[in-house]
Design an enzyme around this catalytic site. Structure first.
Site, short mmCIF file in Angstrom:
data_model
loop_
_atom_site.label_atom_id
_atom_site.label_comp_id
_atom_site.label_asym_id
_atom_site.label_seq_id
_atom_site.Cartn_x
_atom_site.Cartn_y
_atom_site.Cartn_z
N ALA A 61 0.86 -1.20 0.00
CA ALA A 61 0.00 0.00 0.00
C ALA A 61 0.89 1.24 0.00
O ALA A 61 2.03 1.19 0.47
CB ALA A 61 -0.88 -0.02 1.24
N GLY A 100 0.82 -5.12 1.10
CA GLY A 100 -0.26 -5.25 0.12
C GLY A 100 0.21 -5.88 -1.18
O GLY A 100 -0.58 -6.51 -1.89
N GLU A 103 0.06 -9.45 -0.55
CA GLU A 103 -1.36 -9.81 -0.44
C GLU A 103 -2.01 -9.88 -1.82
O GLU A 103 -2.86 -10.73 -2.09
CB GLU A 103 -2.09 -8.81 0.46
N GLU A 123 3.90 -5.14 7.62
CA GLU A 123 2.95 -4.17 8.19
C GLU A 123 3.18 -3.92 9.68
O GLU A 123 3.00 -2.81 10.16
CB GLU A 123 1.51 -4.65 7.97
C1 LIG Z 1 -5.12 -2.10 4.11
C2 LIG Z 1 -3.64 -2.05 4.25
C3 LIG Z 1 -2.99 -2.92 3.27
C4 LIG Z 1 -1.70 -3.06 3.14
C5 LIG Z 1 -0.77 -2.49 4.07
C6 LIG Z 1 0.58 -2.25 3.41
O1 LIG Z 1 0.89 -2.70 2.36
S1 LIG Z 1 1.59 -1.28 4.31
C7 LIG Z 1 3.05 -1.21 3.31
C8 LIG Z 1 3.82 -2.43 3.43
N1 LIG Z 1 5.04 -2.30 2.70
C9 LIG Z 1 6.16 -2.00 3.29
O2 LIG Z 1 6.25 -1.85 4.48
C10 LIG Z 1 7.35 -1.85 2.39
C11 LIG Z 1 8.01 -0.54 2.64
N2 LIG Z 1 9.13 -0.34 1.76
C12 LIG Z 1 10.30 -0.96 1.96
O3 LIG Z 1 10.51 -1.74 2.83
C13 LIG Z 1 11.39 -0.59 1.01
O4 LIG Z 1 11.10 0.67 0.48
C14 LIG Z 1 11.56 -1.59 -0.15
C15 LIG Z 1 10.26 -1.82 -0.88
C16 LIG Z 1 12.10 -2.91 0.40
C17 LIG Z 1 12.59 -1.00 -1.17
O5 LIG Z 1 13.78 -0.68 -0.46
P1 LIG Z 1 14.89 0.24 -1.14
O6 LIG Z 1 16.01 0.33 -0.16
O7 LIG Z 1 15.17 -0.22 -2.48
O8 LIG Z 1 14.23 1.67 -1.31
P2 LIG Z 1 13.76 2.72 -0.22
O9 LIG Z 1 13.34 2.04 1.01
O10 LIG Z 1 14.79 3.78 -0.10
O11 LIG Z 1 12.44 3.30 -0.88
C18 LIG Z 1 12.52 4.06 -2.08
C19 LIG Z 1 11.46 5.13 -2.01
O12 LIG Z 1 10.17 4.49 -2.05
C20 LIG Z 1 9.39 4.95 -0.94
N3 LIG Z 1 8.53 3.84 -0.54
C21 LIG Z 1 8.90 2.58 -0.32
N4 LIG Z 1 7.85 1.83 -0.01
C22 LIG Z 1 6.78 2.64 -0.05
C23 LIG Z 1 5.40 2.44 0.18
N5 LIG Z 1 4.88 1.25 0.47
N6 LIG Z 1 4.59 3.51 0.06
C24 LIG Z 1 5.07 4.73 -0.26
N7 LIG Z 1 6.39 4.98 -0.49
C25 LIG Z 1 7.21 3.94 -0.39
C26 LIG Z 1 10.42 5.31 0.11
O13 LIG Z 1 9.89 6.20 1.04
C27 LIG Z 1 11.49 5.93 -0.73
O14 LIG Z 1 11.08 7.23 -1.03
P3 LIG Z 1 12.11 8.41 -1.08
O15 LIG Z 1 11.28 9.62 -1.34
O16 LIG Z 1 13.07 8.06 -2.17
O17 LIG Z 1 12.77 8.42 0.27
#
Ligand SMILES: CC/C=C\CC(=O)SCCNC(=O)CCNC(=O)[C@H](O)C(C)(C)COP(=O)(O)OP(=O)(O)OC[C@H]1O[C@@H](n2cnc3c(N)ncnc32)[C@H](O)[C@@H]1OP(=O)(O)O
Length: 719
Positions: A61, A100, A103, A123
């Site tokens: 998400a 998500g 999921e 999450e």
């Molecule tokens: C009803 C609810 C349903 C579902 C709930 C969910 O899905 S909650 C979200 C669950 N997902 C996560 O927790 C994943 C979060 N992201 C990460 O762990 C890492 O970003 C990832 C995907 C492993 C990639 O890592 P990497 O080191 O390659 O990149 P970085 O972390 O620096 O991220 C790059 C930029 O993307 C932004 N970002 C990452 N994930 C999300 C996200 N889910 N939503 C919005 N934005 C996301 C992150 O902030 C970075 O942004 P920047 O502006 O460059 O700092």
């Protein structure tokens, strides 16, 4: 968005497009709904593949949407319509499928992952649970124990582990989308009933109640007050014991509580704060995007005490060639043995080969002549450090970066001893250095942006969370710790016990209370520093001056404990008693209670009842006030830097977001009012005097933490 195309004549390919991680924002969700509709209604399409652009399936998400009114199609019905489709739907997972994103893949009939992909339901780390049916589908697919582990830890697992657990059906080494397209074609016509996870029963678990009871007990012990892990267990229990529909309802109810909780806000703030601090900047305008580092191949560590050993191990485990230098014979021999043991244990944990061959040991400084970077980790003594920096400057090739692991001292004084002061920066690791994630990168007025960039990049390579901070006594972390610890001592004088204070702090969520930390790190460490600063008087001093130094309130309690030989765990006696020296099991000590009573009687202090609330307000608000001073002084670029330092280096509970975020949650006017109250009652404690930035923020209507940087712009920086 989600792009739809027809490939290989009969496969509907849906590509998620939302850089950088293809998060499921509203536009993507609309795109998926539209694309699925197209694919299912097109008679040419016999099967469907879902993938993500640029080698990333989906990061879940869109976390940025969470604080908004979240328009657009909801996830659960979208995943149900995928699962209910009468054409096979295959997820092609490259890069990662998280939250998500996973999921979504669980709503598909098949999952194919690239061998380098990772998957997980993180999450819980955001204060949530997998509430797009993940908590209900995953246990049905891989069994309750494995699902409990993944959902309550949020850990990312490799494609190989996912295959072993039955979470994915196939692992591809090359083009995952091509593999998935071929696979999708091969399963056309096969029954999909057995592929719809929501139809599954959870594989039976013997003694299911006992299992959940045990897990819940463990989680309550380790979660330090975090509510999301507990909700995760409850959701998986629903999956194990209820029909899918009822389980889904339970998941929804649990999520409703978590979603709007302060803990979720705090944890999501931490997620973004961690990324904000990697975009460092210096007051002279240099920053992460304008300053390049230089590659480092070979590094040296000078001084193989506890810190030096950990740093050498961390460097070697990252793959650097390391020259480890210790001039004292006994320390040298002990260190070689200890480092070898640490490398062995690390290798056992990681399943990798121990990196013994990466380290060359030497007792001679000449051995570091050709290294690219040095980390000095000798004893915390300025005269010694200055001498070492003079020697380093003589021995090392020109251009070698010279870093110090000092935790408090002025790095500029060390830089002044060298020929190239612009190459000197602080790299303040936290013990044990090969384990702890935090690195404070300290720049002095003469440090070059290149040197800061090198230290930040090195930290990143070593898997550290690196935060760039300015040069002042104690930098950010230890500077803020001082007023916190002072308050803990003052509270003892006023009637508290170490247990009372520690319990309040641990109930708040700290890994350990202030006095347990003292006992762990050794009371003699601070005693030595205070002696050097001329603060220690024999017997703690007498009369009124005993509790005043340099015009401000001082508690000699720590000094008196040291005079008694009570140095903490290492002597088996400190603020607590231990079974034997080195033991970790802290027990209240009646001797300490008598000692405090005698002390109070000697100084005419009358013990009063101290509440947990007072402990928290006095200790935490004093620390927060110092945090505002640090922002005012330009020592930290923003509140995120301070919070990340505290979460990763000082055991601050992540679900409370860090001290500055906590102040924002409590409300700045309340923090200010309480500080004013305490300052009035303690005019001899200057750290309780509310600082200008806090007053300014309150006067300007207490803007949210995201706006503090703007308010800081007009505050004078000392750098
Ligand atoms: C009803 C609810 C349903 C579902 C709930 C969910 O899905 S909650 C979200 C669950 N997902 C996560 O927790 C994943 C979060 N992201 C990460 O762990 C890492 O970003 C990832 C995907 C492993 C990639 O890592 P990497 O080191 O390659 O990149 P970085 O972390 O620096 O991220 C790059 C930029 O993307 C932004 N970002 C990452 N994930 C999300 C996200 N889910 N939503 C919005 N934005 C996301 C992150 O902030 C970075 O942004 P920047 O502006 O460059 O700092």
């Amino acid at each position: 968005m989600a792009q739809y195309s027809l490939v290989s004549g009969s496969v509907g390919l849906i590509t998620l497009k939302n850089p950088p991680v293809n998060a499921l924002g509203a536009v993507v969700r609309h795109g998926i709904v539209d694309s699925v509709e197209k694919a299912l209604s097109d008679p040419k399409v016999k099967s469907v593949v879902i993938c993500g652009q640029n080698g990333m399936f989906c990061g879940g998400a869109d976390i940025k949407e969470f604080g908004t009114d979240m328009k657009g199609p909801p996830l659960i019905p979208m995943f149900h319509s995928l699962e209910a489709a009468n054409k096979p739907v295959v997820a092609a997972i490259e890069g990662g499928a998280f939250g998500g994103g996973l999921e979504l893949a669980l709503g598909c009939h098949y999952r194919i992952a690239h061998s380098k992909a990772k998957v997980g339901l993180p999450e819980v780390t955001l204060g949530l649970l997998p509430a797009a049916a993940g908590s209900q589908r995953l246990p049905r697919l891989i069994g309750v124990p494995a699902a409990l582990n993944l959902i309550t830890t949020g850990r990312h697992i490799t494609a190989a582990e996912a295959l072993q657990l039955g979470l994915v059906d196939q692992v591809a080494d090359h083009n995952t989308v091509d593999t998935a397209v071929k696979f999708a074609q091969s399963v056309v016509g096969k029954s999909l009933d057995s592929r719809r996870i929501s139809n599954f029963q959870c594989p039976p678990v013997p003694n299911v109640d006992v299992l959940f009871e045990e897990v819940m007990q463990k989680i309550r012990q380790t979660s330090r007050g975090a509510i999301a892990p507990i909700a995760c267990v409850q959701a998986v229990r629903a999956a194990a014991t209820l029909p899918y529909k009822d389980g889904l309802q339970k998941e929804k109810e649990l999520m409703a509580t978590l979603f709007t909780s302060g803990q979720a806000r705090s944890l999501q703030y931490c997620f973004f704060a961690q990324r904000v601090v990697s975009r460092w900047s210096m007051p002279n305008g240099a920053s992460w995007d304008t300053s390049k580092g230089r590659p480092i191949h070979k590094a040296a560590v000078i001084g193989l005490g506890t810190m030096g050993r950990g740093i050498a191990v961390a460097l070697a485990q990252t793959g650097f060639s390391v020259v480890a230098v210790e001039t004292q014979e006994k320390q040298f021999m002990d260190a070689k043995k200890a480092v070898a043991g640490m490398l062995e244990r690390g290798a056992k944990r990681s399943g990798k080969v121990a990196a013994h061959d990466k380290i060359i040991y030497s007792q001679n400084l000449q051995a570091i002549a050709d290294v690219d970077l040095v980390i000095e980790a000798v004893f915390e003594d300025m005269a010694l450090k200055k001498r070492v920096f003079r020697q380093l400057s003589d021995v090392c090739k020109p251009g070698t970066f010279l870093c110090t692991n000092t935790s408090t001292l002025d790095i500029d004084q060390m830089a002044a001893e060298t020929r190239q002061p612009e190459l000197v920066v602080g790299m303040h690791f936290f013990a044990p250095a090969h384990v702890m994630k935090l690195l404070e990168v300290v720049y002095g007025p003469r440090s070059s942006p290149e040197a800061v960039a090198v230290a930040m990049q090195l930290g990143k390579k070593m898997g550290k969370v690196s935060v760039a901070v300015g040069n002042c006594r104690g930098f950010v972390g230890n500077r803020m710790l001082k007023p916190y610890r002072d308050q803990a001592y003052f509270l003892l004088e006023e009637g508290a016990t170490p247990e009372l204070i520690d319990q309040a702090l641990e109930e708040f969520g700290f890994a350990m209370g202030a006095f347990k930390v003292y006992d762990l790190s050794g009371l003699d460490v601070g005693w030595k520093v205070r002696k050097e600063e001329g603060l220690v008087l024999p017997g703690g001093g007498s009369g009124k001056s005993a509790r005043i130094r340099q015009g401000v309130r001082y508690s000699p309690l720590g000094d008196l404990m040291c005079e008694e030989g009570r140095f903490g765990q290492k002597t088996g006696r400190g603020w607590y008693q231990y079974d034997k020296p080195g033991s970790r099991d802290a027990k209240p000590d009646p001797w300490v209670h008598r000692f405090l009573e005698d002390y109070r009687a000697r100084h005419g202090l009358v013990a009063r009842r101290i509440s947990n609330q007072e402990v928290l307000e006095r200790c935490l608000y004093a620390m927060i006030n110092e945090g505002f001073r640090i922002l005012e002084d330009g020592i930290a670029a923003g509140p995120e830097d301070i919070d990340i330092i505290y979460v990763f280096g000082y055991g601050w509970p992540r679900h409370r977001g860090g001290p500055m975020f906590y102040a924002n949650m409590v409300g700045l006017p309340i923090v200010l009012e309480r500080l004013e109250h305490f300052a009035q009652a303690n005019p001899d404690v200057p750290t309780l005097q509310p600082c200008n930035l806090l007053r300014k923020l309150v006067a300007s209507g207490s803007p949210p933490i995201s706006k503090w940087r703007e308010a800081m712009k007009n505050v004078h920086s000392q750098l």
